[in-house]
Design an enzyme around this catalytic site. Sequence first.
Site, PDB file in Angstrom:
ATOM      1  N   LYS A 212       0.843  -1.201   0.000  1.00 26.43           N
ATOM      2  CA  LYS A 212       0.000   0.000   0.000  1.00 26.43           C
ATOM      3  C   LYS A 212       0.876   1.249   0.000  1.00 26.43           C
ATOM      4  O   LYS A 212       0.688   2.155  -0.797  1.00 26.43           O
ATOM      5  CB  LYS A 212      -0.927  -0.028   1.220  1.00 26.43           C
ATOM      6  CG  LYS A 212      -1.819   1.176   1.328  1.00 26.43           C
ATOM      7  CD  LYS A 212      -2.782   1.074   2.510  1.00 26.43           C
ATOM      8  CE  LYS A 212      -3.440   2.426   2.736  1.00 26.43           C
ATOM      9  NZ  LYS A 212      -4.363   2.426   3.869  1.00 26.43           N
ATOM     10  N   GLU A 218      10.370  -4.715   4.597  1.00 28.44           N
ATOM     11  CA  GLU A 218      10.396  -6.124   4.206  1.00 28.44           C
ATOM     12  C   GLU A 218      10.131  -6.278   2.712  1.00 28.44           C
ATOM     13  O   GLU A 218      10.852  -6.982   1.989  1.00 28.44           O
ATOM     14  CB  GLU A 218       9.303  -6.915   4.962  1.00 28.44           C
ATOM     15  CG  GLU A 218       9.561  -7.108   6.438  1.00 28.44           C
ATOM     16  CD  GLU A 218       9.028  -5.979   7.305  1.00 28.44           C
ATOM     17  OE1 GLU A 218       8.814  -4.859   6.780  1.00 28.44           O
ATOM     18  OE2 GLU A 218       8.841  -6.207   8.511  1.00 28.44           O
ATOM     19  N   GLY A 282      -4.873  -1.755   4.930  1.00 30.97           N
ATOM     20  CA  GLY A 282      -4.102  -2.910   4.453  1.00 30.97           C
ATOM     21  C   GLY A 282      -4.820  -4.229   4.702  1.00 30.97           C
ATOM     22  O   GLY A 282      -4.925  -5.083   3.825  1.00 30.97           O
ATOM     23  N   ARG A 283      -5.342  -4.402   5.912  1.00 37.18           N
ATOM     24  CA  ARG A 283      -5.974  -5.684   6.259  1.00 37.18           C
ATOM     25  C   ARG A 283      -7.375  -5.808   5.673  1.00 37.18           C
ATOM     26  O   ARG A 283      -8.050  -6.812   5.883  1.00 37.18           O
ATOM     27  CB  ARG A 283      -5.991  -5.863   7.777  1.00 37.18           C
ATOM     28  CG  ARG A 283      -6.622  -4.720   8.537  1.00 37.18           C
ATOM     29  CD  ARG A 283      -6.218  -4.746  10.005  1.00 37.18           C
ATOM     30  NE  ARG A 283      -6.688  -3.575  10.744  1.00 37.18           N
ATOM     31  CZ  ARG A 283      -6.035  -2.430  10.830  1.00 37.18           C
ATOM     32  NH1 ARG A 283      -4.892  -2.276  10.166  1.00 37.18           N
ATOM     33  NH2 ARG A 283      -6.506  -1.423  11.532  1.00 37.18           N
ATOM     34  N   GLU A 368      -5.100  -6.429  14.651  1.00 37.85           N
ATOM     35  CA  GLU A 368      -4.545  -5.132  14.273  1.00 37.85           C
ATOM     36  C   GLU A 368      -5.654  -4.076  14.339  1.00 37.85           C
ATOM     37  O   GLU A 368      -5.383  -2.895  14.567  1.00 37.85           O
ATOM     38  CB  GLU A 368      -3.918  -5.194  12.860  1.00 37.85           C
ATOM     39  CG  GLU A 368      -2.987  -4.037  12.563  1.00 37.85           C
ATOM     40  CD  GLU A 368      -2.096  -4.262  11.347  1.00 37.85           C
ATOM     41  OE1 GLU A 368      -0.944  -4.700  11.512  1.00 37.85           O
ATOM     42  OE2 GLU A 368      -2.554  -4.012  10.227  1.00 37.85           O
ATOM     43  N   HIS A 399      -6.604 -32.937  17.742  1.00 37.84           N
ATOM     44  CA  HIS A 399      -5.535 -33.773  18.308  1.00 37.84           C
ATOM     45  C   HIS A 399      -4.400 -32.920  18.857  1.00 37.84           C
ATOM     46  O   HIS A 399      -3.304 -33.409  19.078  1.00 37.84           O
ATOM     47  CB  HIS A 399      -5.027 -34.734  17.234  1.00 37.84           C
ATOM     48  CG  HIS A 399      -6.109 -35.655  16.764  1.00 37.84           C
ATOM     49  ND1 HIS A 399      -6.396 -36.851  17.388  1.00 37.84           N
ATOM     50  CD2 HIS A 399      -7.023 -35.527  15.774  1.00 37.84           C
ATOM     51  CE1 HIS A 399      -7.419 -37.426  16.777  1.00 37.84           C
ATOM     52  NE2 HIS A 399      -7.826 -36.646  15.795  1.00 37.84           N
ATOM     53  N   LYS A 523       9.094  -0.919  14.281  1.00 32.38           N
ATOM     54  CA  LYS A 523       9.701  -0.641  12.968  1.00 32.38           C
ATOM     55  C   LYS A 523      10.774   0.431  13.108  1.00 32.38           C
ATOM     56  O   LYS A 523      11.881   0.311  12.573  1.00 32.38           O
ATOM     57  CB  LYS A 523       8.644  -0.092  11.999  1.00 32.38           C
ATOM     58  CG  LYS A 523       7.647  -1.079  11.470  1.00 32.38           C
ATOM     59  CD  LYS A 523       6.804  -0.355  10.414  1.00 32.38           C
ATOM     60  CE  LYS A 523       5.537  -1.088  10.074  1.00 32.38           C
ATOM     61  NZ  LYS A 523       4.642  -0.315   9.212  1.00 32.38           N
TER      62      LYS A 523
HETATM   63  O1  F6P Z   1       2.649  -3.551   9.829  1.00 31.14           O
HETATM   64  C1  F6P Z   1       1.548  -2.804   9.625  1.00 31.14           C
HETATM   65  C2  F6P Z   1       1.129  -2.664   8.200  1.00 31.14           C
HETATM   66  O2  F6P Z   1       1.000  -1.325   7.939  1.00 31.14           O
HETATM   67  C3  F6P Z   1      -0.157  -3.412   7.905  1.00 31.14           C
HETATM   68  O3  F6P Z   1      -1.264  -2.754   8.354  1.00 31.14           O
HETATM   69  C4  F6P Z   1      -0.083  -3.551   6.451  1.00 31.14           C
HETATM   70  O4  F6P Z   1      -1.007  -4.476   5.967  1.00 31.14           O
HETATM   71  C5  F6P Z   1       1.353  -3.991   6.304  1.00 31.14           C
HETATM   72  O5  F6P Z   1       2.055  -3.217   7.257  1.00 31.14           O
HETATM   73  C6  F6P Z   1       1.957  -3.813   4.946  1.00 31.14           C
HETATM   74  O6  F6P Z   1       1.954  -2.483   4.529  1.00 31.14           O
HETATM   75  P1  F6P Z   1       2.159  -2.091   3.029  1.00 31.14           P
HETATM   76  O7  F6P Z   1       1.067  -2.698   2.237  1.00 31.14           O
HETATM   77  O8  F6P Z   1       2.125  -0.597   3.004  1.00 31.14           O
HETATM   78  O9  F6P Z   1       3.498  -2.618   2.580  1.00 31.14           O
END
Ligand code: F6P
Length: 560
Positions: A212, A218, A282-283, A368, A399, A523
């Site tokens: 987003k 990452e 995002g979620r 979240e 189980h 972060k």
């Molecule tokens: O770690 C929080 C967050 O902002 C989430 O809400 C989001 O889905 C994820 O990181 C990834 O963010 P982006 O889509 O901006 O890379």
Amino acid sequence: MSSPQLPDITAGPAWKALAAHRTEIDPDLRSWFAADPRRAEDLTVEAGDLVADLSKNLITAETVGLLLDLAREAGVERRRDAMFAGEHINVTEDRAVLHTALRRPRDVEPRLTVDGQDVDADVHEVLAKVYDFADRVRSGEWTGVTGRPIETVVNIGIGGSDLGPVMVYEALKPLAQPGLTARFISNIDPTDAAETVADLDPETTLFIVASKTFGTLETLTNARVCRSWLLDGLREAGALVGEAEETAVAKHFVAVSTALDKVADFGIDPENAFGFWNWVGGRYSVDSAIGTSLAVVLGPDAFEEFLAGFHTMDEHFRAAPAKRNLPLLMGLLNVWYVNFFDAGSHAVLPYDQHLHRFPAYLQQLTMESNGKSVRWDGSQVTTQTGEIFWGEPGTNGQHAFYQLIHQGTRLIPADFIAFANPVHPTRDGETDVHEVFLANFFAQTKALAFGKTAEEVRAEGTEESVVPARVFSGDRPTTSLIAPALTPAVLGQLIALYEHVTFVQGTIWGIDSFDQWGVELGKQLAQEILPAVAGDREVLGDQDASTRGLISYYLEHRRR
Ligand code: F6P
């Protein structure tokens, strides 16, 4: 943006009435069912293709009435309508919350215009672009740089830019076009990228960088690592000559983001980027262009059906009367357990192997969203919020951890999810294996609700000293959700159901379920600590004793 001060919901009449009711009732599902032959029928609610049996919850008709009073007092309907209308209910970020607009049909009237934006037109313009791209990849018209068709789509993203796509891909995998598969890279642990691409052929691999913000450490790191892997692989194969790097990246990398300028900076052709908007959390974004990997591998038709499923649940949430409104009722039940039974967690137990990532997906959606201690007016919450969601598919969980749900000291409300028709009808001699599977689904909620008394244990001839260990108290609440089959539409309905359940809980608690400030500090500190991890003694010296000790251990043991 400031917001008016919220009243304390726990000081209001509805909460007080619920608290009094809680002390008056002594949950006893055996006698409640015996006394009311219509209980199961009355407490079964339909929403789209989903049938939800709420009767094995610790509620009476009076409880439901009181919970609905609470919803009224908290203004759930008003806030729901504000959300659908695009009001800025995400107050800490001053944004509309419009994931429901992502799944509005193309020609629905009246059109939705928010903050001067023709939302419907924009949503459908992007969808058309995604579908066109998907068709080109699927037909082989879009090829890799050496002219070979794409065989593997690798989505690089994390959080909402990963969990939704991977969960849905796993759920609907049987619909994937033969010869086309998806993979997912999310973790910055280099193992993830290394092992995901290890056996892939760069010539037939397409990367979708989904972020987003297009600023997530990452995702950008993994995207760069994969770009190097691609170019090195093509070079080794003799497929990269002259100045073809840019062309290769353009043919093997596309992006999904709200920040299209940053996409260009990364070197991805903005022509090959699919946008969305800051009013999609995002979620809450799997049904936006974030689902491009799904549209490519499962196909635009399946994706359309998936979106229609969401819309069905949206309309149900918006229009169904409160007493038959499934997201409203399930959200209120969760509040009932968290706040009046002290439940700290909630299990989600899908009896479908294809939903094995669904609990993980729900963890981000719910935790979240509602893992907050501050209300949307900036004041502290006035009660417990945000239970822990967890789960595994049945029967595997039976189980492993069901023992604690059946006989432990904690109350763990659980949602059981199953489908009447299997993807792989299978017989074991005379036996239909899906029936064995479903028998377990039905048996578990029955055992949890009604338990087994000491008399019943004794009647089986059990030695007296072992009787207590074999007693099941019962009265362990469950909701059973059943649908005909796990189709794209049904999956869309399920996801939207939990989105709205989360919204209802957040609204009762006064929480802005659409921000996530709680992930920021870690972060930020990771960036600050990185030089110490790389050996900078000064930065190491600035750390607290514990962190310094841990980093020093790493520095002493790393093999270079
Ligand atoms: O770690 C929080 C967050 O902002 C989430 O809400 C989001 O889905 C994820 O990181 C990834 O963010 P982006 O889509 O901006 O890379």
